[in-house]
Design an enzyme around this catalytic site. Structure first.
Site, PDB file in Angstrom:
ATOM      1  N   GLU A  51      -9.983   2.067   4.214  1.00  0.00           N
ATOM      2  CA  GLU A  51      -9.674   3.210   3.323  1.00  0.00           C
ATOM      3  C   GLU A  51     -10.969   3.781   2.720  1.00  0.00           C
ATOM      4  OE1 GLU A  51      -6.466   2.454   0.379  1.00  0.00           O
ATOM      5  OE2 GLU A  51      -7.937   2.942  -1.150  1.00  0.00           O
ATOM      6  N   SER A  96       0.827  -1.214   0.000  1.00  0.00           N
ATOM      7  CA  SER A  96       0.000   0.000   0.000  1.00  0.00           C
ATOM      8  C   SER A  96       0.855   1.255   0.000  1.00  0.00           C
ATOM      9  CB  SER A  96      -0.909   0.020   1.226  1.00  0.00           C
ATOM     10  OG  SER A  96      -1.641   1.232   1.237  1.00  0.00           O
ATOM     11  N   LYS A 124      -4.537  -6.786   3.555  1.00  0.00           N
ATOM     12  CA  LYS A 124      -4.567  -5.673   2.586  1.00  0.00           C
ATOM     13  C   LYS A 124      -6.012  -5.364   2.165  1.00  0.00           C
ATOM     14  CE  LYS A 124      -3.167  -2.423  -0.160  1.00  0.00           C
ATOM     15  NZ  LYS A 124      -3.978  -2.261  -1.297  1.00  0.00           N
ATOM     16  N   HIS A 145      -7.511  -3.434   4.882  1.00  0.00           N
ATOM     17  CA  HIS A 145      -6.924  -2.078   4.802  1.00  0.00           C
ATOM     18  C   HIS A 145      -7.738  -1.236   3.810  1.00  0.00           C
ATOM     19  CE1 HIS A 145      -4.481   0.808   2.515  1.00  0.00           C
ATOM     20  NE2 HIS A 145      -3.775   1.013   3.612  1.00  0.00           N
ATOM     21  N   ASN A 146      -8.023  -1.814   2.670  1.00  0.00           N
ATOM     22  CA  ASN A 146      -8.749  -1.061   1.641  1.00  0.00           C
ATOM     23  C   ASN A 146     -10.191  -0.768   2.056  1.00  0.00           C
ATOM     24  OD1 ASN A 146      -6.369  -1.386   0.232  1.00  0.00           O
ATOM     25  ND2 ASN A 146      -7.393  -1.747  -1.717  1.00  0.00           N
TER      26      ASN A 146
HETATM   27  C1  6PG Z   1      -3.266   1.299  -1.634  1.00  0.00           C
HETATM   28  C2  6PG Z   1      -4.599   1.406  -2.320  1.00  0.00           C
HETATM   29  C3  6PG Z   1      -4.628   0.710  -3.635  1.00  0.00           C
HETATM   30  C4  6PG Z   1      -6.004   0.703  -4.301  1.00  0.00           C
HETATM   31  C5  6PG Z   1      -6.481   2.035  -4.701  1.00  0.00           C
HETATM   32  C6  6PG Z   1      -7.719   2.035  -5.569  1.00  0.00           C
HETATM   33  O1  6PG Z   1      -3.288   0.795  -0.529  1.00  0.00           O
HETATM   34  O2  6PG Z   1      -2.247   1.731  -2.180  1.00  0.00           O
HETATM   35  O3  6PG Z   1      -5.559   0.810  -1.509  1.00  0.00           O
HETATM   36  O4  6PG Z   1      -4.235  -0.609  -3.415  1.00  0.00           O
HETATM   37  O5  6PG Z   1      -5.952  -0.070  -5.414  1.00  0.00           O
HETATM   38  O6  6PG Z   1      -6.709   2.814  -3.586  1.00  0.00           O
HETATM   39  O7  6PG Z   1      -8.779   1.338  -5.000  1.00  0.00           O
HETATM   40  P1  6PG Z   1     -10.246   1.572  -5.573  1.00  0.00           P
HETATM   41  O8  6PG Z   1     -10.124   1.693  -7.057  1.00  0.00           O
HETATM   42  O9  6PG Z   1     -11.066   0.406  -5.186  1.00  0.00           O
HETATM   43  O10 6PG Z   1     -10.715   2.868  -4.961  1.00  0.00           O
END
Ligand code: 6PG
Length: 472
Positions: A191, A130, A184, A187-188
């Site tokens: 996010e 990430s 991960k 994590h997303n």
């Molecule tokens: C990271 C991000 C990355 C992710 C983008 C786009 O940790 O660097 O999570 O892995 O792919 O943020 O995610 P979306 O297209 O689903 O918003």
């Protein structure tokens, strides 16, 4: 460079693969890169003084240039492409060679691939990375899962390239199998929720208080200097200052209000539902992206359901202070449900995760890095078996201190007719979780009424069914 001299191989020379390779080269590791696109191969290593890297367009030559045991990272889009790459490289690999999937693969795909490759004597790891393009280049947070034997082959390199917090690398072996990709994915999910709550606060400040981009910049910059300090808060503050290079005014005002997604947030919610872990802030954030994509419908319904809100009676300073509390409490809830999911998945899937370690490696490099992760780390250091961060006494104090502003902001949004799905869903989750007697007794009565599904009683042991009066 002579044959068989490269320490690592990188498949996929898009920006992420390229930047991670340059990061490795900066730390003294030589990298052979492979891509099907000749332009990417030609460009590899040409942009900057990037140390020992070289591009290959022939898979056999590429693999032949690697030291043994061969360690090859894949940074390619998740899905069938990963399987295709595995099939391409497999004929040239030998027992003990290691393949690393550094993309956002679904954890079940990682388990499947790992089992299949292990049967053939190959090593395989699913690694969450990430931090976006800049993180890959200068220090991402790295979430490796797989066997300890595999990890030993890459431990030194990963520690060198990872982000550092107080000198500690933001990487640690997380567990067997798909532990890295599971972490991960969550994590997303977190996010998504934090991005959405920041977006909701922006909507509210703009609509109910009429703040312009300059004022919004000051609010987010101010928040980022306090307890809300985070990477996402920082980039948000910066976004409000970006001029439109193709026309007049600010760029943000020209961007279409439809948020895209690659699926990791949805997977987090799906997995949580499979495990019966309530994930309201994250579920709602995914749903909010779906609603945003219904642009034509929204524009039509905006005409059908016009709402003229009463002017806000709350002074701007108080409004902003309340909202800071609301965003803070909601962000805590986003982390809290994410960690509860990790706790459940860890026991269910035998991932054996150390949640204090997860918090530690998220403190730097990744998209959800924030000062609050220090509190989370402390909470799991104190009690590694916490099923929810809400049980931590320090975190309880922080949430209690933010309750009033949280409630005021949700009320203000309701009055203004501004959608705040994650702010309000988080508050409802919190109110439900701190309620000792929910109305689920009525749900049980209804289920028993129409389907004889039975219920339990508060005053005696056993399973009961009632012959409810017929309605027909
Ligand atoms: C990271 C991000 C990355 C992710 C983008 C786009 O940790 O660097 O999570 O892995 O792919 O943020 O995610 P979306 O297209 O689903 O918003």
């Amino acid at each position: 460079m002579a044959a068989t001299t490269f320490d690592f191989g990188m498949i996929g020379l898009g920006t992420m693969g390229q930047n991670l390779s340059y990061n490795m080269a900066d730390h003294g590791f030589s990298v052979a890169g492979y891509d099907k696109n000749p332009a990417k191969v030609a460009a590899f290593g040409k942009e900057a003084d990037t140390g020992a890297v070289a591009g290959f367009g022939d898979i056999k030559e590429f693999i032949g240039a690697l030291k043994s045991p061969k360690v090859i990272m894949m940074l390619v889009p998740a899905g069938p492409i990963v399987d295709a790459v595995i099939n391409d490289v497999k004929p040239f690999l030998q027992s003990g060679d290691l393949l690393l999937d550094c993309g956002n693969s679904h954890f079940t795909d990682t388990d499947r691939r790992l089992q299949a490759l292990e049967q053939e004597g190959l090593l395989y790891m699913g690694i969450g990375v990430s931090g976006g393009e800049e993180g890959a280049r200068f220090g991402p947070s790295i979430m490796p899962g797989g066997s300890k034997k595999s990890y030993a082959l890459v431990e030194k390199m990963l520690a060198a390239v990872a982000a550092k917090v107080n000198g500690e690398p933001c990487v640690a072996w997380l567990g067997n199998g798909s532990a890295g990709h599971y972490v991960k994915m969550v994590h997303n999910g977190i996010e998504y929720a934090i991005m959405q709550v920041i977006a909701e606060s922006y909507h509210l400040l703009r609509t109910a208080q009429g703040l312009d981009n300059a004022a919004l910049h000051r609010v987010y910059q101010d928040w980022n200097q306090g307890r809300l300090q985070s990477y996402l808060m920082q980039i948000t503050a910066d976004i409000f200052t970006q001029k439109d290079e193709l026309g007049e005014g600010q760029l943000l005002d020209k961007i279409v209000d439809e948020s895209a997604q690659n699926g990791t947030g949805k997977w987090t919610s799906q997995s949580a539902m499979d495990l019966f872990v309530p994930l309201s802030p994250i579920d709602t954030a995914v749903c909010s992206r779906d609603i945003s994509s219904l642009k034509a419908e929204r524009e039509q319904l905006a005409k059908n359901y016009a709402w003229a809100p009463p002017a806000s009676q709350v002074a701007q300073e108080k409004f902003v202070a309340d909202l800071e509390q609301a965003v803070y409490a909601t962000s805590i809830l986003a982390y809290s449900v994410g960690f509860s999911l990790l706790a459940k998945a860890s026991s269910q899937y035998k991932l054996d995760l150390n949640l204090a370690v997860v918090a530690r490696i998220w403190r730097g490099g990744c998209i959800i890095r924030s000062s609050f992760l220090e509190e989370i780390m402390k909470a799991f250091d104190t009690d590694p078996d916490l099923s929810s961060l809400l049980f931590d006494t320090q975190i309880a104090t922080l949430i209690n201190g933010a309750q009033l502003g949280w409630r005021s902001s949700v009320k203000a949004a309701v009055d203004a007719g501004v959608a705040v799905p994650v702010l309000s869903a988080s508050l409802s989750y919190f109110d439900a979780m701190r309620c000792g007697r929910l109305p689920a007794n009525l749900i049980q009565a209804q289920r028993d009424f129409f389907g004889a599904h039975t219920y339990k009683r508060t005053d005696r042991e056993g399973i009961f069914h009632t012959n409810w009066p017929s309605t027909i």
